[in-house]
Design a protein around this motif. Sequence first.
Motif: not given
Length: 205
Positions: A136-140, A144-151
């Motif tokens: 998630s940190r890497s994608i963020k 572009i668009g990033g990560s909404r987080g982990i779930f």
Amino acid sequence: MQHCLTRIAAVGLALLVGGTAFEAAAQTLRFSTVVIDAGHGGKDGGSVWNGLIEKKLCLDVAKRVEAGLKSRGLKTVMTRRTDAFVELTQRARLANRVPSAVFVSIHFNGSRKTIISGGEIYYRSTRGKTLATAISRSIKSRVIGGSRGIFYGSYKVLRETQMPAVLVECGYISNKREALRCADPAHRQKLADAIVSGLLAARAR
């Protein structure tokens, strides 16, 4: 009294340093192989939005992730390499036969709430959470668009795999702007590179 206080402070500092080292160690995983699971396939097309079919995007990104990992010296196993339908239980069984491995299932999302965009990473176990956090940190930071987080998620491929496992939703193809990005091979390469970087960040040296 001063001597005792000094000793207590020294012990406290040692515990703090030791605790920090322990936490750092706990945040990395030991693995030599990545099982890459391209979601859907064959008769299961997954989400279909804005002219995009999820199963095709999943396989494309999975192959890019495989190439990136191999170039960095890691071994890989693919649950599918073609447009084939593979049962979820069969995917997990294949993964469970691979020693010293982590499992990454690659997907793209869709929702009737077409305003939603961004990646999401799901985990079920504590070690899976470590992997999810790193990806998630890497994608963020890279996409572009990033990560909404982990779930937390109880998907079958997360329940039935015995190693650290995550399910990566690379973005919402139901969102027109994000669908345009996902249709671009250069964007899919950035997604793959970010997943690879996250895996490497989570790996114990």
